[in-house]
Design an enzyme around this catalytic site. Sequence first.
Site, PDB file in Angstrom:
ATOM      1  N   LYS A  29      17.241 -62.074 -63.067  1.00  0.00           N
ATOM      2  CA  LYS A  29      17.298 -61.372 -64.361  1.00  0.00           C
ATOM      3  C   LYS A  29      16.497 -62.149 -65.384  1.00  0.00           C
ATOM      4  CE  LYS A  29      21.156 -59.566 -65.878  1.00  0.00           C
ATOM      5  NZ  LYS A  29      22.574 -59.477 -66.340  1.00  0.00           N
TER       6      LYS A  29
HETATM    7  O1  G3P Z   1      25.249 -57.470 -68.496  1.00  0.00           O
HETATM    8  C1  G3P Z   1      25.106 -57.423 -69.905  1.00  0.00           C
HETATM    9  C2  G3P Z   1      26.485 -57.390 -70.471  1.00  0.00           C
HETATM   10  O2  G3P Z   1      27.182 -58.536 -70.080  1.00  0.00           O
HETATM   11  C3  G3P Z   1      26.561 -57.212 -71.965  1.00  0.00           C
HETATM   12  O3  G3P Z   1      27.778 -56.590 -72.157  1.00  0.00           O
HETATM   13  O4  G3P Z   1      29.967 -56.162 -73.209  1.00  0.00           O
HETATM   14  O5  G3P Z   1      28.572 -58.154 -73.920  1.00  0.00           O
HETATM   15  O6  G3P Z   1      27.839 -55.814 -74.501  1.00  0.00           O
HETATM   16  P1  G3P Z   1      28.577 -56.703 -73.517  1.00  0.00           P
END
Ligand code: G3P
Length: 214
Positions: free
Chosen positions: A86
């Site tokens: 990634k």
């Molecule tokens: O994989 C990306 C993810 O971890 C972001 O998620 O919930 O922090 O917006 P969030």
Amino acid sequence: MDLYLDSADREALGPLLRTGVFAGVTTNPLILERAGVRLGEVPELTRWLLDAGAREVFLQTTTSDVEAVVAEGHALRALSDRVVVKVPATVAGLTATAELARAGVPTLLTAVYHVRQAVLARAVGAAWIAPYLGRMTEAGRDGRRHVEQMQGILTGSGTRVLVASIRSVDDVHRLAVAGIDAVTVSAAVARELLEEPLTAAAVDQFDEAVTRLR
Ligand code: G3P
């Protein structure tokens, strides 16, 4: 639509990976921090995830200089041929992704917030993009429209869409109906995804009938 788990919490991941429902696990520095996994522990975590049933493990680079990202990408890929690297969708990240793609390293461009970044990802040969649906919406953008347009642009190309930052099971349902390639969800959303109250009620009825029939 393929399902992935966005977590590095082994206690939560074990039972979920055992279901066979989830194709793999996605991580990033925030995910590692939430699980208390230090960078030096990533190789051991990767081995654990693959042994626990993950068919793919997504590991994120942590540097910002092109040469350093490329070197880190090769090192992460060397952990396993089931590792996808990634890379944040910055200019340096695009440049490093192009070089890694030319070397045959599968990459995912992450922290994608706009449809135009899907065009950039395809141009540099990224295997995946990860649009952040929840964060896009919370930033005032029409996240679902952007994600569906990204999918429209990329369908039939060598770049697939893996939607992240999922806020609910309803998001998963709507993305599946929209024909999105894949989503990655938290352990909490994953557990909710697996449960259906009406199925549980039907099983209770089956169990009662079995009791009567013995
Ligand atoms: O994989 C990306 C993810 O971890 C972001 O998620 O919930 O922090 O917006 P969030």
